[in-house]
Design a protein around this motif. Structure first.
Motif, PDB file in Angstrom:
ATOM      1  N   ALA A 119     -26.320 100.089  71.596  1.00 31.19           N
ATOM      2  CA  ALA A 119     -25.291 100.824  72.684  1.00 31.19           C
ATOM      3  C   ALA A 119     -24.549 101.426  71.606  1.00 31.19           C
ATOM      4  CB  ALA A 119     -24.221  99.719  73.112  1.00 31.19           C
ATOM      5  N   ARG A 120     -24.334 101.414  70.569  1.00 34.16           N
ATOM      6  CA  ARG A 120     -23.594 102.146  69.537  1.00 34.16           C
ATOM      7  C   ARG A 120     -24.308 101.938  68.008  1.00 34.16           C
ATOM      8  NH1 ARG A 120     -17.736  99.967  68.443  1.00 34.16           N
ATOM      9  NH2 ARG A 120     -18.276  98.368  66.978  1.00 34.16           N
ATOM     10  N   ASP A 121     -23.867 103.013  67.159  1.00 28.84           N
ATOM     11  CA  ASP A 121     -24.275 102.812  65.815  1.00 28.84           C
ATOM     12  C   ASP A 121     -23.385 102.190  64.957  1.00 28.84           C
ATOM     13  OD1 ASP A 121     -26.338 104.801  66.389  1.00 28.84           O
ATOM     14  OD2 ASP A 121     -25.236 106.274  65.802  1.00 28.84           O
ATOM     15  N   MET A 122     -23.545 101.046  64.233  1.00 30.24           N
ATOM     16  CA  MET A 122     -22.664 100.252  63.340  1.00 30.24           C
ATOM     17  C   MET A 122     -23.617  99.364  62.693  1.00 30.24           C
ATOM     18  SD  MET A 122     -21.788  97.535  66.441  1.00 30.24           S
ATOM     19  CE  MET A 122     -20.817  96.396  65.283  1.00 30.24           C
ATOM     20  N   ILE A 123     -22.679  98.917  61.459  1.00 35.43           N
ATOM     21  CA  ILE A 123     -23.209  98.105  60.620  1.00 35.43           C
ATOM     22  C   ILE A 123     -22.410  96.626  60.725  1.00 35.43           C
ATOM     23  CG2 ILE A 123     -23.251  97.237  57.932  1.00 35.43           C
ATOM     24  CD1 ILE A 123     -24.832  99.905  58.691  1.00 35.43           C
ATOM     25  N   GLU A 124     -23.182  95.723  61.143  1.00 36.86           N
ATOM     26  CA  GLU A 124     -22.694  94.324  61.669  1.00 36.86           C
ATOM     27  C   GLU A 124     -22.436  93.190  60.693  1.00 36.86           C
ATOM     28  OE1 GLU A 124     -24.127  93.499  65.918  1.00 36.86           O
ATOM     29  OE2 GLU A 124     -25.664  93.186  64.628  1.00 36.86           O
ATOM     30  N   GLY A 125     -22.937  93.564  59.374  1.00 35.73           N
ATOM     31  CA  GLY A 125     -22.564  92.518  58.436  1.00 35.73           C
ATOM     32  C   GLY A 125     -23.769  91.997  57.708  1.00 35.73           C
ATOM     33  N   VAL A 126     -23.921  90.854  57.057  1.00 33.02           N
ATOM     34  CA  VAL A 126     -24.830  90.366  56.307  1.00 33.02           C
ATOM     35  C   VAL A 126     -25.376  89.158  57.039  1.00 33.02           C
ATOM     36  CG1 VAL A 126     -25.695  89.280  54.305  1.00 33.02           C
ATOM     37  CG2 VAL A 126     -23.940  91.428  54.177  1.00 33.02           C
ATOM     38  N   GLU A 127     -26.497  88.862  57.042  1.00 32.32           N
ATOM     39  CA  GLU A 127     -27.141  87.780  57.767  1.00 32.32           C
ATOM     40  C   GLU A 127     -28.471  87.330  56.571  1.00 32.32           C
ATOM     41  OE1 GLU A 127     -28.455  87.251  62.045  1.00 32.32           O
ATOM     42  OE2 GLU A 127     -29.945  88.204  61.006  1.00 32.32           O
ATOM     43  N   ALA A 128     -28.499  85.735  56.921  1.00 35.48           N
ATOM     44  CA  ALA A 128     -29.572  85.336  55.931  1.00 35.48           C
ATOM     45  C   ALA A 128     -30.745  84.973  56.883  1.00 35.48           C
ATOM     46  CB  ALA A 128     -29.008  83.951  55.502  1.00 35.48           C
ATOM     47  N   THR A 129     -31.950  85.280  56.295  1.00 38.20           N
ATOM     48  CA  THR A 129     -33.123  85.116  57.095  1.00 38.20           C
ATOM     49  C   THR A 129     -33.587  83.453  56.835  1.00 38.20           C
ATOM     50  OG1 THR A 129     -34.732  85.882  55.363  1.00 38.20           O
ATOM     51  CG2 THR A 129     -33.859  87.518  57.019  1.00 38.20           C
ATOM     52  N   ASP A 130     -34.758  83.235  57.564  1.00 33.76           N
ATOM     53  CA  ASP A 130     -35.244  81.739  57.456  1.00 33.76           C
ATOM     54  C   ASP A 130     -35.846  81.543  56.142  1.00 33.76           C
ATOM     55  OD1 ASP A 130     -34.430  81.244  60.002  1.00 33.76           O
ATOM     56  OD2 ASP A 130     -36.586  81.691  60.835  1.00 33.76           O
ATOM     57  N   GLY A 131     -36.376  82.664  55.589  1.00 28.06           N
ATOM     58  CA  GLY A 131     -36.852  82.657  54.160  1.00 28.06           C
ATOM     59  C   GLY A 131     -35.913  82.602  53.238  1.00 28.06           C
ATOM     60  N   GLY A 132     -34.602  82.706  53.385  1.00 27.25           N
ATOM     61  CA  GLY A 132     -33.632  82.639  52.308  1.00 27.25           C
ATOM     62  C   GLY A 132     -32.931  83.853  51.752  1.00 27.25           C
ATOM     63  N   ARG A 133     -33.625  85.071  52.184  1.00 25.26           N
ATOM     64  CA  ARG A 133     -33.238  86.400  51.838  1.00 25.26           C
ATOM     65  C   ARG A 133     -32.250  86.940  52.715  1.00 25.26           C
ATOM     66  NH1 ARG A 133     -36.695  90.565  49.199  1.00 25.26           N
ATOM     67  NH2 ARG A 133     -35.348  90.338  47.625  1.00 25.26           N
ATOM     68  N   ALA A 134     -31.281  87.483  52.213  1.00 25.93           N
ATOM     69  CA  ALA A 134     -30.094  87.921  53.158  1.00 25.93           C
ATOM     70  C   ALA A 134     -30.616  89.644  53.362  1.00 25.93           C
ATOM     71  CB  ALA A 134     -28.952  88.186  52.317  1.00 25.93           C
ATOM     72  N   HIS A 135     -29.949  90.142  54.542  1.00 20.14           N
ATOM     73  CA  HIS A 135     -30.169  91.404  54.767  1.00 20.14           C
ATOM     74  C   HIS A 135     -28.757  92.059  55.573  1.00 20.14           C
ATOM     75  CE1 HIS A 135     -32.085  89.409  58.109  1.00 20.14           C
ATOM     76  NE2 HIS A 135     -31.110  90.276  58.919  1.00 20.14           N
ATOM     77  N   LEU A 136     -28.752  93.307  55.463  1.00 23.79           N
ATOM     78  CA  LEU A 136     -27.514  93.887  56.468  1.00 23.79           C
ATOM     79  C   LEU A 136     -27.949  93.998  57.814  1.00 23.79           C
ATOM     80  CD1 LEU A 136     -26.221  97.083  54.324  1.00 23.79           C
ATOM     81  CD2 LEU A 136     -24.810  95.126  55.062  1.00 23.79           C
ATOM     82  N   LYS A 137     -27.357  93.696  58.694  1.00 27.15           N
ATOM     83  CA  LYS A 137     -27.562  94.078  60.045  1.00 27.15           C
ATOM     84  C   LYS A 137     -27.357  95.205  60.598  1.00 27.15           C
ATOM     85  CE  LYS A 137     -26.797  90.677  63.083  1.00 27.15           C
ATOM     86  NZ  LYS A 137     -26.475  89.779  63.937  1.00 27.15           N
ATOM     87  N   ALA A 138     -28.027  96.166  60.951  1.00 27.53           N
ATOM     88  CA  ALA A 138     -27.731  97.456  61.585  1.00 27.53           C
ATOM     89  C   ALA A 138     -27.899  97.635  62.919  1.00 27.53           C
ATOM     90  CB  ALA A 138     -28.145  98.550  60.612  1.00 27.53           C
ATOM     91  N   ARG A 139     -27.349  98.678  63.553  1.00 31.29           N
ATOM     92  CA  ARG A 139     -27.683  99.066  65.037  1.00 31.29           C
ATOM     93  C   ARG A 139     -27.503 100.426  64.961  1.00 31.29           C
ATOM     94  NH1 ARG A 139     -28.241  95.248  68.678  1.00 31.29           N
ATOM     95  NH2 ARG A 139     -27.479  93.092  68.038  1.00 31.29           N
ATOM     96  N   ALA A 140     -28.667 101.077  65.863  1.00 32.17           N
ATOM     97  CA  ALA A 140     -28.736 102.514  65.779  1.00 32.17           C
ATOM     98  C   ALA A 140     -28.901 102.882  67.390  1.00 32.17           C
ATOM     99  CB  ALA A 140     -29.733 103.030  65.051  1.00 32.17           C
ATOM    100  N   ARG A 141     -28.328 103.751  67.889  1.00 35.03           N
ATOM    101  CA  ARG A 141     -28.571 104.239  69.207  1.00 35.03           C
ATOM    102  C   ARG A 141     -29.935 104.903  69.345  1.00 35.03           C
ATOM    103  NH1 ARG A 141     -22.967 107.223  70.171  1.00 35.03           N
ATOM    104  NH2 ARG A 141     -23.694 108.108  68.201  1.00 35.03           N
ATOM    105  N   ALA A 142     -30.358 105.353  68.358  1.00 36.60           N
ATOM    106  CA  ALA A 142     -31.816 106.422  68.593  1.00 36.60           C
ATOM    107  C   ALA A 142     -32.899 105.305  68.765  1.00 36.60           C
ATOM    108  CB  ALA A 142     -31.816 107.126  67.078  1.00 36.60           C
ATOM    109  N   VAL A 143     -33.987 106.001  69.315  1.00 38.43           N
ATOM    110  CA  VAL A 143     -35.014 105.116  69.717  1.00 38.43           C
ATOM    111  C   VAL A 143     -36.038 105.172  68.620  1.00 38.43           C
ATOM    112  CG1 VAL A 143     -34.987 105.702  72.078  1.00 38.43           C
ATOM    113  CG2 VAL A 143     -36.028 107.270  70.480  1.00 38.43           C
ATOM    114  N   PRO A 144     -36.852 104.290  68.465  1.00 42.21           N
ATOM    115  CA  PRO A 144     -37.757 104.283  67.294  1.00 42.21           C
ATOM    116  C   PRO A 144     -38.889 104.897  67.504  1.00 42.21           C
ATOM    117  CG  PRO A 144     -38.032 102.524  68.727  1.00 42.21           C
ATOM    118  CD  PRO A 144     -36.974 103.055  69.066  1.00 42.21           C
TER     119      PRO A 144
END
Length: 104
Positions: free
Chosen positions: A21-46
């Protein structure tokens, strides 16, 4: 850690959700494998690299950098990407830590 310092910048680990719905950085999230990543959202289509271009622009604005300093290094067709940010690695690490701190 959601980024890795390099000799002339940092590499960010980002999970992008396109068609949001909008462009934004949501913060940091840890994955199941233990690596963290930034969560980002973009309105653009892939399609045709539009979501990747939107992510580069979003990260550049978020970090206060020129768009030319942010490029997709790997994962162009995946949701999980490595994004290369050019600049002083120490200054970028401090800026990234400040931007995702819970106090912000």
């Amino acid at each position: 850690m959601y980024f890795r310092k390099e000799r002339d910048g940092v590499t960010l680990f980002v999970r992008l959700t396109p068609k949001s719905a909008r462009d934004m950085i949501e913060g940091v999230e840890a994955t199941d494998g233990g690596r963290a990543h930034l969560k980002a959202r973009a309105r653009a289509v892939p399609e045709d690299g539009r979501a990747n271009a939107a992510l580069e622009k979003l990260l550049a604005k978020w970090l206060g950098l020129a768009p030319r300093d942010v490029t997709i290094a790997s994962g162009a067709t995946s949701r999980v990407k490595q994004v290369r940010v050019s600049g002083d690695p120490e200054a970028l690490a401090i800026k990234l830590s400040a931007l995702v701190s819970p106090d912000r």
